[in-house]
Design an enzyme around this catalytic site. Structure first.
Site, PDB file in Angstrom:
ATOM      1  N   LYS A   1      31.261  43.611  43.052  1.00  0.00           N
ATOM      2  CA  LYS A   1      31.653  42.249  43.446  1.00  0.00           C
ATOM      3  C   LYS A   1      33.096  42.233  43.952  1.00  0.00           C
ATOM      4  O   LYS A   1      33.408  41.569  44.953  1.00  0.00           O
ATOM      5  CB  LYS A   1      31.493  41.294  42.256  1.00  0.00           C
TER       6      LYS A   1
ATOM      7  N   SER B   1      31.709  36.846  40.554  1.00  0.00           N
ATOM      8  CA  SER B   1      31.468  36.737  39.117  1.00  0.00           C
ATOM      9  C   SER B   1      32.737  36.960  38.323  1.00  0.00           C
ATOM     10  O   SER B   1      33.653  37.678  38.751  1.00  0.00           O
ATOM     11  CB  SER B   1      30.417  37.782  38.707  1.00  0.00           C
TER      12      SER B   1
ATOM     13  N   TYR C   1      28.728  46.359  38.212  1.00  0.00           N
ATOM     14  CA  TYR C   1      28.471  45.069  38.851  1.00  0.00           C
ATOM     15  C   TYR C   1      29.780  44.396  39.249  1.00  0.00           C
ATOM     16  O   TYR C   1      29.963  43.955  40.397  1.00  0.00           O
ATOM     17  CB  TYR C   1      27.677  44.184  37.889  1.00  0.00           C
TER      18      TYR C   1
END
Length: 326
Positions: A154, A126, A150
């Site tokens: 990642k 992402s 998040y």
């Protein structure tokens, strides 16, 4: 006939890609998720897919999944807890996004036979790996400094895949997705969820809240149609065009402001739909959104053969036509 495993197969991207791959007869698919993944309703070759319910956080379930899936030619890693969900529940985000992925990579490494070519692993990363301060234009040389759990999870997984590829255990590709818009279905836990909702909800006659009062706010977006094409193409990308220890690619997107999204909605569905958009301030959501980059140099992706959207208005037209069954 290539055997392809998709984790997070019940989710939007898993179902989107499965439908795309099953439009042709040459793929055998295995879909897996924490719930039993459905076979995409529009799949033309539904006999070529098998669904398996598996908890990747459970070692026994993971081992059984790998044993059942072998031999494999490629795996798409799509499972995960989205951005605001990972921020709100740190332990769950770490368990699903990081620990389960690391366990999966290790299981794949141990299952790899020395006489076979390294398994192609396509990892859904992402743009959330980036954090401020950022240059005006971002490319793969910009250091990722995520401002959310998040993005941090990642980035760690990207590093693992880089190293597994360097060691020859896997043939990995870490594809940093733009925000996908317009997603069908219900809102997600992603901070970017409104970027689909502000088109999807008005077309369904439902109100959508935009969590910041700034129509000049720009997001880096990609349509589902283009994403599916690029994900299928990832099965054919020449891995030798990337260094073995740098397998990250920023996927193509287009920069679109809130105002431009509103203009596209009005152009495709009528100005009356704008009345269903409500602008409010959500301080935490806005903090996450403003930490992300807004303009990317995608020359690496284009050089590898990936493509970009024509325009956001075309993405809205494609979505409206899908609702009408065209």
């Amino acid at each position: 006939m290539p055997n392809v495993l998709i984790t997070g197969g019940a989710g939007f991207i898993g179902q989107l890609l499965a439908e795309r791959l099953l439009s042709e007869p040459q793929y055998n698919l295995i879909l897996t998720d924490i719930i039993l993944p459905p076979i995409p309703p529009k799949a033309k070759h539904s006999k070529n897919v098998k669904s398996i319910q598996a908890d990747l956080c459970d070692p026994a379930s993971l081992s059984n999944l790998i044993d059942t899936s072998l031999p494999l030619d490629a795996i798409y890693i799509f499972h995960g807890i989205m951005s605001s969900g990972s921020e709100a529940n740190f332990e769950l985000g770490m368990k699903v996004n990081l620990t389960a992925t690391a366990s999966l990579l290790e299981a794949l490494r141990k299952a790899q036979k020395p006489e076979t070519s390294p398994l192609r692993v396509i990892y859904a990363s992402s743009q959330a790996v980036y954090g401020q301060p950022l240059p005006e234009i971002i490319d793969e040389t910009v250091m990722p400094t995520p401002e959310g759990s998040y993005g941090a999870q990642k980035l760690i997984c990207e590093t693992l895949i880089n190293d597994y590829t360097r060691k020859g255990y896997l043939n990995g590709f870490c594809l940093r997705f733009p925000t996908i818009s317009i997603r069908p279905g219900n809102p997600t836990q992603a901070a970017s969820s409104f970027l689909s909702g502000m088109i999807r909800e008005p077309l369904n006659g439902v109100e959508c809240v935009i969590p910041l009062k700034d129509r000049s706010f720009k997001s880096w977006l990609c349509s589902p149609k283009t994403l599916a094409e690029n994900l299928e193409y990832a099965l054919r990308v020449d891995g030798k065009k990337l260094p073995s220890h740098r397998r990250v690619v920023n996927m193509p997107g287009i920069g679109v402001t809130v105002q431009e999204m509103m203009d596209a909605l009005a152009a495709v569905a009528g100005k009356d739909k704008l009345a269903l958009l409500k602008e409010e301030t959500d301080v935490e959501m806005e903090r996450i959104l403003r930490s992300w980059g807004t303009t990317f140099d995608n020359e690496l992706a284009y050089g590898l053969g990936f493509r970009k959207d024509v325009s956001f208005e075309q993405a809205v037209r494609d979505y409206k036509e899908s609702l009408e069954g065209r």
